[in-house]
Design a protein around this motif. Structure first.
Motif, PDB file in Angstrom:
ATOM      1  N   PRO A  18       0.945  -1.336   0.068  1.00 17.95           N
ATOM      2  CA  PRO A  18      -0.059  -0.152   0.059  1.00 17.95           C
ATOM      3  C   PRO A  18       0.929   1.197  -0.122  1.00 17.95           C
ATOM      4  CG  PRO A  18       0.125  -0.899   2.093  1.00 17.95           C
ATOM      5  CD  PRO A  18       0.756  -1.746   1.165  1.00 17.95           C
ATOM      6  N   GLU A  19       0.366   2.221  -0.784  1.00 16.65           N
ATOM      7  CA  GLU A  19       1.250   3.558  -0.721  1.00 16.65           C
ATOM      8  C   GLU A  19       0.547   4.326   0.492  1.00 16.65           C
ATOM      9  OE1 GLU A  19       3.394   5.143  -2.907  1.00 16.65           O
ATOM     10  OE2 GLU A  19       3.825   3.068  -3.469  1.00 16.65           O
ATOM     11  N   GLY A  20       1.538   4.773   1.250  1.00 16.11           N
ATOM     12  CA  GLY A  20       1.105   5.910   2.225  1.00 16.11           C
ATOM     13  C   GLY A  20       2.094   6.093   3.156  1.00 16.11           C
ATOM     14  N   THR A  21       2.147   7.161   4.148  1.00 16.27           N
ATOM     15  CA  THR A  21       2.906   7.586   4.920  1.00 16.27           C
ATOM     16  C   THR A  21       3.468   6.692   5.693  1.00 16.27           C
ATOM     17  OG1 THR A  21       1.652   8.205   6.858  1.00 16.27           O
ATOM     18  CG2 THR A  21       1.815  10.060   5.184  1.00 16.27           C
ATOM     19  N   ASP A  22       4.582   6.740   6.687  1.00 19.12           N
ATOM     20  CA  ASP A  22       5.176   5.680   7.557  1.00 19.12           C
ATOM     21  C   ASP A  22       4.137   5.271   8.582  1.00 19.12           C
ATOM     22  OD1 ASP A  22       7.425   5.358   6.137  1.00 19.12           O
ATOM     23  OD2 ASP A  22       8.610   6.690   7.530  1.00 19.12           O
ATOM     24  N   PHE A  23       3.468   6.461   9.248  1.00 18.01           N
ATOM     25  CA  PHE A  23       2.569   6.277   9.970  1.00 18.01           C
ATOM     26  C   PHE A  23       1.394   5.403   9.582  1.00 18.01           C
ATOM     27  CE2 PHE A  23      -1.231   7.575  12.273  1.00 18.01           C
ATOM     28  CZ  PHE A  23      -0.959   7.462  13.791  1.00 18.01           C
ATOM     29  N   GLN A  24       0.831   5.714   8.514  1.00 20.17           N
ATOM     30  CA  GLN A  24      -0.198   4.913   7.987  1.00 20.17           C
ATOM     31  C   GLN A  24      -0.052   3.784   7.781  1.00 20.17           C
ATOM     32  OE1 GLN A  24      -0.899   7.387   4.479  1.00 20.17           O
ATOM     33  NE2 GLN A  24      -2.788   8.282   5.248  1.00 20.17           N
ATOM     34  N   LYS A  25       1.402   3.122   7.199  1.00 22.50           N
ATOM     35  CA  LYS A  25       1.744   1.879   7.126  1.00 22.50           C
ATOM     36  C   LYS A  25       1.841   1.165   8.513  1.00 22.50           C
ATOM     37  CE  LYS A  25       4.048   2.901   2.779  1.00 22.50           C
ATOM     38  NZ  LYS A  25       5.188   2.884   2.183  1.00 22.50           N
ATOM     39  N   LYS A  26       2.151   2.006   9.561  1.00 26.93           N
ATOM     40  CA  LYS A  26       2.255   1.349  10.943  1.00 26.93           C
ATOM     41  C   LYS A  26       0.802   0.923  11.384  1.00 26.93           C
ATOM     42  CE  LYS A  26       4.275   2.148  15.439  1.00 26.93           C
ATOM     43  NZ  LYS A  26       4.987   3.286  16.170  1.00 26.93           N
ATOM     44  N   VAL A  27       0.045   1.824  11.130  1.00 26.85           N
ATOM     45  CA  VAL A  27      -1.483   1.411  11.546  1.00 26.85           C
ATOM     46  C   VAL A  27      -1.995   0.329  10.773  1.00 26.85           C
ATOM     47  CG1 VAL A  27      -4.032   2.496  11.521  1.00 26.85           C
ATOM     48  CG2 VAL A  27      -1.985   3.786  12.278  1.00 26.85           C
ATOM     49  N   TRP A  28      -1.777   0.266   9.391  1.00 18.97           N
ATOM     50  CA  TRP A  28      -2.288  -0.829   8.578  1.00 18.97           C
ATOM     51  C   TRP A  28      -1.759  -2.229   8.890  1.00 18.97           C
ATOM     52  CZ3 TRP A  28      -1.124   2.653   3.616  1.00 18.97           C
ATOM     53  CH2 TRP A  28      -1.940   3.741   3.762  1.00 18.97           C
ATOM     54  N   ASP A  29      -0.446  -1.940   9.166  1.00 23.78           N
ATOM     55  CA  ASP A  29       0.233  -3.400   9.794  1.00 23.78           C
ATOM     56  C   ASP A  29      -0.398  -3.972  11.055  1.00 23.78           C
ATOM     57  OD1 ASP A  29       2.046  -3.447   7.522  1.00 23.78           O
ATOM     58  OD2 ASP A  29       3.842  -2.472   8.845  1.00 23.78           O
ATOM     59  N   TYR A  30      -0.709  -2.988  11.616  1.00 24.63           N
ATOM     60  CA  TYR A  30      -1.526  -3.317  13.065  1.00 24.63           C
ATOM     61  C   TYR A  30      -2.906  -4.032  12.707  1.00 24.63           C
ATOM     62  CZ  TYR A  30      -3.562  -3.619  17.620  1.00 24.63           C
ATOM     63  OH  TYR A  30      -4.259  -4.112  18.687  1.00 24.63           O
ATOM     64  N   LEU A  31      -3.643  -3.064  11.661  1.00 21.13           N
ATOM     65  CA  LEU A  31      -4.980  -3.691  11.392  1.00 21.13           C
ATOM     66  C   LEU A  31      -4.757  -5.259  11.052  1.00 21.13           C
ATOM     67  CD1 LEU A  31      -6.480  -0.572   9.475  1.00 21.13           C
ATOM     68  CD2 LEU A  31      -6.882  -1.127  11.912  1.00 21.13           C
ATOM     69  N   SER A  32      -3.885  -5.403  10.034  1.00 23.17           N
ATOM     70  CA  SER A  32      -3.583  -6.600   9.716  1.00 23.17           C
ATOM     71  C   SER A  32      -3.620  -7.940  10.773  1.00 23.17           C
ATOM     72  CB  SER A  32      -2.467  -6.806   8.631  1.00 23.17           C
ATOM     73  OG  SER A  32      -2.672  -5.959   7.544  1.00 23.17           O
ATOM     74  N   SER A  33      -3.090  -7.733  11.857  1.00 27.19           N
ATOM     75  CA  SER A  33      -3.044  -8.563  13.043  1.00 27.19           C
ATOM     76  C   SER A  33      -4.536  -8.777  13.695  1.00 27.19           C
ATOM     77  CB  SER A  33      -2.080  -7.981  13.865  1.00 27.19           C
ATOM     78  OG  SER A  33      -2.567  -7.011  14.914  1.00 27.19           O
ATOM     79  N   ILE A  34      -5.501  -7.796  13.228  1.00 28.09           N
ATOM     80  CA  ILE A  34      -6.779  -8.142  14.072  1.00 28.09           C
ATOM     81  C   ILE A  34      -7.397  -9.496  13.534  1.00 28.09           C
ATOM     82  CG2 ILE A  34      -9.109  -7.344  14.479  1.00 28.09           C
ATOM     83  CD1 ILE A  34      -7.978  -4.549  13.804  1.00 28.09           C
ATOM     84  N   PRO A  35      -7.751 -10.478  14.021  1.00 33.54           N
ATOM     85  CA  PRO A  35      -8.034 -11.722  13.544  1.00 33.54           C
ATOM     86  C   PRO A  35      -9.878 -11.757  13.355  1.00 33.54           C
ATOM     87  CG  PRO A  35      -7.860 -11.813  15.901  1.00 33.54           C
ATOM     88  CD  PRO A  35      -7.419 -10.586  15.682  1.00 33.54           C
ATOM     89  N   PHE A  36      -9.914 -12.456  12.191  1.00 42.11           N
ATOM     90  CA  PHE A  36     -11.244 -12.663  11.693  1.00 42.11           C
ATOM     91  C   PHE A  36     -12.191 -12.701  12.845  1.00 42.11           C
ATOM     92  CE2 PHE A  36     -14.828 -15.539  10.349  1.00 42.11           C
ATOM     93  CZ  PHE A  36     -15.147 -15.028   9.181  1.00 42.11           C
ATOM     94  N   GLY A  37     -13.401 -12.412  12.910  1.00 46.49           N
ATOM     95  CA  GLY A  37     -14.350 -12.580  13.906  1.00 46.49           C
ATOM     96  C   GLY A  37     -14.051 -11.706  15.247  1.00 46.49           C
ATOM     97  N   LYS A  38     -13.226 -10.988  15.276  1.00 45.65           N
ATOM     98  CA  LYS A  38     -12.806 -10.025  16.448  1.00 45.65           C
ATOM     99  C   LYS A  38     -12.974  -8.436  15.749  1.00 45.65           C
ATOM    100  CE  LYS A  38     -11.605 -13.458  18.934  1.00 45.65           C
ATOM    101  NZ  LYS A  38     -12.694 -13.964  19.945  1.00 45.65           N
ATOM    102  N   THR A  39     -13.158  -7.506  16.761  1.00 48.08           N
ATOM    103  CA  THR A  39     -13.086  -6.267  16.661  1.00 48.08           C
ATOM    104  C   THR A  39     -12.197  -5.679  17.690  1.00 48.08           C
ATOM    105  OG1 THR A  39     -14.910  -5.793  17.996  1.00 48.08           O
ATOM    106  CG2 THR A  39     -15.456  -6.173  15.567  1.00 48.08           C
ATOM    107  N   THR A  40     -11.695  -4.500  17.378  1.00 47.98           N
ATOM    108  CA  THR A  40     -11.064  -3.587  18.265  1.00 47.98           C
ATOM    109  C   THR A  40     -11.483  -2.119  18.205  1.00 47.98           C
ATOM    110  OG1 THR A  40      -8.762  -3.182  19.300  1.00 47.98           O
ATOM    111  CG2 THR A  40      -9.071  -2.896  16.879  1.00 47.98           C
ATOM    112  N   SER A  41     -11.164  -1.469  19.076  1.00 45.11           N
ATOM    113  CA  SER A  41     -11.624   0.029  19.006  1.00 45.11           C
ATOM    114  C   SER A  41     -10.406   0.931  18.271  1.00 45.11           C
ATOM    115  CB  SER A  41     -11.919   0.598  20.322  1.00 45.11           C
ATOM    116  OG  SER A  41     -10.835   0.765  21.273  1.00 45.11           O
ATOM    117  N   TYR A  42     -10.869   2.079  18.077  1.00 46.99           N
ATOM    118  CA  TYR A  42      -9.858   3.138  17.397  1.00 46.99           C
ATOM    119  C   TYR A  42      -8.803   3.524  18.588  1.00 46.99           C
ATOM    120  CZ  TYR A  42     -12.633   3.788  13.286  1.00 46.99           C
ATOM    121  OH  TYR A  42     -13.368   3.408  12.146  1.00 46.99           O
TER     122      TYR A  42
END
Length: 164
Positions: free
Chosen positions: A70-94
């Motif tokens: 994905p194209e984005g800033t280093d901060f955005q990529k850090k957030v997206w990397d973390y989002l990728s760790s959220i498992p199927f069937g689970k949620t988290t908050s902002y």
């Protein structure tokens, strides 16, 4: 525009997913009500993305295994990397994402980065909800976010999270 840039569309139960890739990496996957034009040649990464998306919507895939760029800033990529760790069937908050990624004061920046995710669904930004359990912004539309959360068993078919 990249020299080797390919596009295709995948029709899902909730609209089109328009995909873009280089020879080796998926760079975009976004919901739309209309289809992208499809480039004549399709690299293996796009073919694999279609197979995996089909499996996800059929209920047989819970995790994607695709090379992403994905194209984005280093901060955005850090957030997206973390989002990728959220498992199927689970949620988290902002707020929970903010605490892990860079501290509570960054909650608005987390929301903005989540909203700029160029590889939705595969990078599961739909699994981030409000601290009170409410559905909050989704670039693909809140109704799609609700559908995806029901599809993953997070919401019961008759249950609806508060929109406001």
């Amino acid at each position: 525009m990249l020299a080797d840039f390919y596009t295709c569309s995948f029709l899902t139960p909730i609209g089109y997913l328009n995909l873009a890739a280089t020879d080796k990496h998926l760079i975009s996957c976004l919901f739309s009500d209309i289809a992208y034009p499809t480039t004549p040649e399709q690299p293996a990464v796009l073919q694999q993305a279609i197979i995996q998306l089909d499996e996800y919507f059929a209920g047989t895939r819970q995790q994607f295994d695709l090379p992403l760029q994905p194209e984005g800033t280093d901060f955005q990529k850090k957030v997206w990397d973390y989002l990728s760790s959220i498992p199927f069937g689970k949620t988290t908050s902002y707020m929970a994402v903010a605490r892990v990624v860079s501290g509570e004061k960054a909650i608005r920046a987390i929301g903005a980065a989540n909203g700029k995710n160029p590889i939705c669904l595969i990078v599961p930004c739909h699994r981030v909800i409000g601290s009170d359990g409410s559905l909050t912004g989704y670039a693909g539309g809140l109704w799609r976010k609700e559908w995806l959360l029901k599809h993953e068993g997070i919401l019961k078919p008759t249950q609806q999270l508060a929109l406001f």
